[in-house]
Motif scaffolding. Structure first.
Motif, PDB file in Angstrom:
ATOM      1  N   ASN A  83     -79.597  40.715 -45.061  1.00  0.00           N
ATOM      2  CA  ASN A  83     -80.179  39.415 -45.376  1.00  0.00           C
ATOM      3  C   ASN A  83     -80.096  38.481 -44.164  1.00  0.00           C
ATOM      4  O   ASN A  83     -81.065  37.793 -43.839  1.00  0.00           O
ATOM      5  CB  ASN A  83     -79.478  38.792 -46.585  1.00  0.00           C
ATOM      6  N   ASP A  84     -78.936  38.449 -43.493  1.00  0.00           N
ATOM      7  CA  ASP A  84     -78.796  37.642 -42.272  1.00  0.00           C
ATOM      8  C   ASP A  84     -79.826  38.061 -41.235  1.00  0.00           C
ATOM      9  O   ASP A  84     -80.474  37.233 -40.594  1.00  0.00           O
ATOM     10  CB  ASP A  84     -77.406  37.798 -41.656  1.00  0.00           C
ATOM     11  N   TYR A  85     -79.976  39.353 -41.049  1.00  0.00           N
ATOM     12  CA  TYR A  85     -80.910  39.863 -40.051  1.00  0.00           C
ATOM     13  C   TYR A  85     -82.340  39.430 -40.378  1.00  0.00           C
ATOM     14  O   TYR A  85     -83.085  38.985 -39.509  1.00  0.00           O
ATOM     15  CB  TYR A  85     -80.807  41.378 -39.944  1.00  0.00           C
ATOM     16  N   LEU A  86     -82.708  39.520 -41.652  1.00  0.00           N
ATOM     17  CA  LEU A  86     -84.042  39.090 -42.062  1.00  0.00           C
ATOM     18  C   LEU A  86     -84.238  37.599 -41.795  1.00  0.00           C
ATOM     19  O   LEU A  86     -85.274  37.189 -41.271  1.00  0.00           O
ATOM     20  CB  LEU A  86     -84.264  39.394 -43.548  1.00  0.00           C
ATOM     21  N   ARG A 124     -85.261  31.643 -40.153  1.00  0.00           N
ATOM     22  CA  ARG A 124     -84.709  30.854 -41.251  1.00  0.00           C
ATOM     23  C   ARG A 124     -83.213  30.668 -41.079  1.00  0.00           C
ATOM     24  O   ARG A 124     -82.539  31.459 -40.426  1.00  0.00           O
ATOM     25  CB  ARG A 124     -84.947  31.558 -42.592  1.00  0.00           C
ATOM     26  N   GLN A 125     -82.677  29.652 -41.716  1.00  0.00           N
ATOM     27  CA  GLN A 125     -81.237  29.404 -41.668  1.00  0.00           C
ATOM     28  C   GLN A 125     -80.513  30.454 -42.498  1.00  0.00           C
ATOM     29  O   GLN A 125     -80.952  30.797 -43.596  1.00  0.00           O
ATOM     30  CB  GLN A 125     -80.928  28.010 -42.214  1.00  0.00           C
TER      31      GLN A 125
END
Length: 96
Positions: free
Chosen positions: A71-74, A80-81
């Motif tokens: 999710n962070d990578y996406l 996005r933040q």
């Protein structure tokens, strides 16, 4: 993998129930791609699964190239933040 904890001795770890059940229901599976977190728990689980899964499986370790998880990578890729993961944030969401 929040519900899974590898044994202190990696080789004594067990395959998580959900994964074991999936593999039992899908005997055609030969390759498993692990997209686990870039933290201690995710890396340790990857090590454990590589040891305890039968040798008939090809295990591919594919952690996200940046960030803690996929999710962070996406979020990074989309500009996005990254969502904060503090206990306070989780409690606030549960109250809503």
């Amino acid at each position: 993998a929040g519900v899974y904890q590898p044994a202190k001795q990696i080789e004594e770890s067990k395959v998580p129930v959900a994964l074991a059940s999936f593999l039992e229901k899908h005997p055609e599976v030969r390759t498993i791609a692990l997209h686990l977190d870039n933290d201690y728990a995710g890396r340790r689980m990857t090590q454990a699964l590589k040891v305890v899964l039968p040798s008939r499986y090809v295990i591919r370790d594919r952690p996200p190239p940046q960030g803690k998880d996929c999710n962070d990578y996406l979020c990074l890729k989309l500009g996005r933040q990254i969502t904060s993961r503090t206990k306070k944030n989780r409690e606030e969401k549960q109250e809503r």
